[in-house]
Design an enzyme around this catalytic site. Sequence first.
Site, mmCIF file in Angstrom:
data_model
loop_
_atom_site.group_PDB
_atom_site.id
_atom_site.type_symbol
_atom_site.label_atom_id
_atom_site.label_comp_id
_atom_site.label_asym_id
_atom_site.label_seq_id
_atom_site.Cartn_x
_atom_site.Cartn_y
_atom_site.Cartn_z
ATOM 1 C CB SER A 151 6.197 51.218 80.166
ATOM 2 O OG SER A 151 5.393 50.649 81.163
ATOM 3 C CG ASP B 281 7.093 43.318 80.342
ATOM 4 O OD1 ASP B 281 6.834 43.533 81.537
ATOM 5 O OD2 ASP B 281 7.117 44.206 79.475
ATOM 6 C CG HIS C 112 8.397 46.597 81.889
ATOM 7 N ND1 HIS C 112 7.399 46.556 80.945
ATOM 8 C CD2 HIS C 112 8.346 47.839 82.429
ATOM 9 C CE1 HIS C 112 6.769 47.719 80.907
ATOM 10 N NE2 HIS C 112 7.332 48.516 81.797
#
Length: 273
Positions: free
Chosen positions: A95, A224, A253
């Site tokens: 991320s 995601d 995610h």
Amino acid sequence: MSTLKLKDGTEIYYKDWGTGQPVVFHHGWPLSADDWDAQMMFFLQHGFRVIAHDRRGHGRSSQTPGGHEMETYANDVAQLAEHLDLKNAVHIGHSTGGGEVIRYVNKYGKDRVAKAVLISAVPPIMVKSDTNPDGVPIEVFDGIREQTMNNRQQFYIDITLPFYGYNREGAVIKEGVRRNWWRQGMTGGINAHYECIKAFSETDFTEDLKAVEIPVLVLHGEDDQIVPYLNAGVKSARLLKNGKLITYPGFPHGMPTTEAATINKDILEFIKS
């Protein structure tokens, strides 16, 4: 407890276990090095030296009043890599950490990094604009800012549902995973978390991706709900000179936690290739 005092006085907490080729992990917003437990243990047991740090303002590192943008994040990593004398390292970012990785590799890591891995990562750029029409509207990030500033305690519980895909029909919800996310988030500083939202959503990593020549593995879940894969992983892989893309139908995610066995296997294969 291992800490490094940076040039500006910030203390960065880090874990450094084992010997062998270094594998360095960069966590997402608003978490800490603890988010990599499944990877740290896996790669340690496979003979690697594993390292993970808490980004400034996050986890156990100093809650600094400033420096919460990608340039400083990358420079912090460079100082840590120099302190630990890391060479032939593999840097893995999830991320926000994926943005940190690609900026670090481009600006500082040319003589120290062998390969990189971007997982559910924010590059090239998240926010929607005239030049990025497929991006996420700025109003979404304004909402995250508002919730972080005024409702952080509850927001950090609620966001775990889309983060791990626990809001999908048939999902097996693990309450301990949700609590661990909340624990990590609440350990960090609210100011750092608030300012990091701009860093992960509005930083443009296009030129970093284009410039990096080492092999880069891009992993992204097709379900995601935090960083949509078509605007992120797919575009990043196209910009890389030596990129490999793997997308996973149905993965969320937070797939390094929920799908650790699959993710770890694919990363290990990439490192050994």
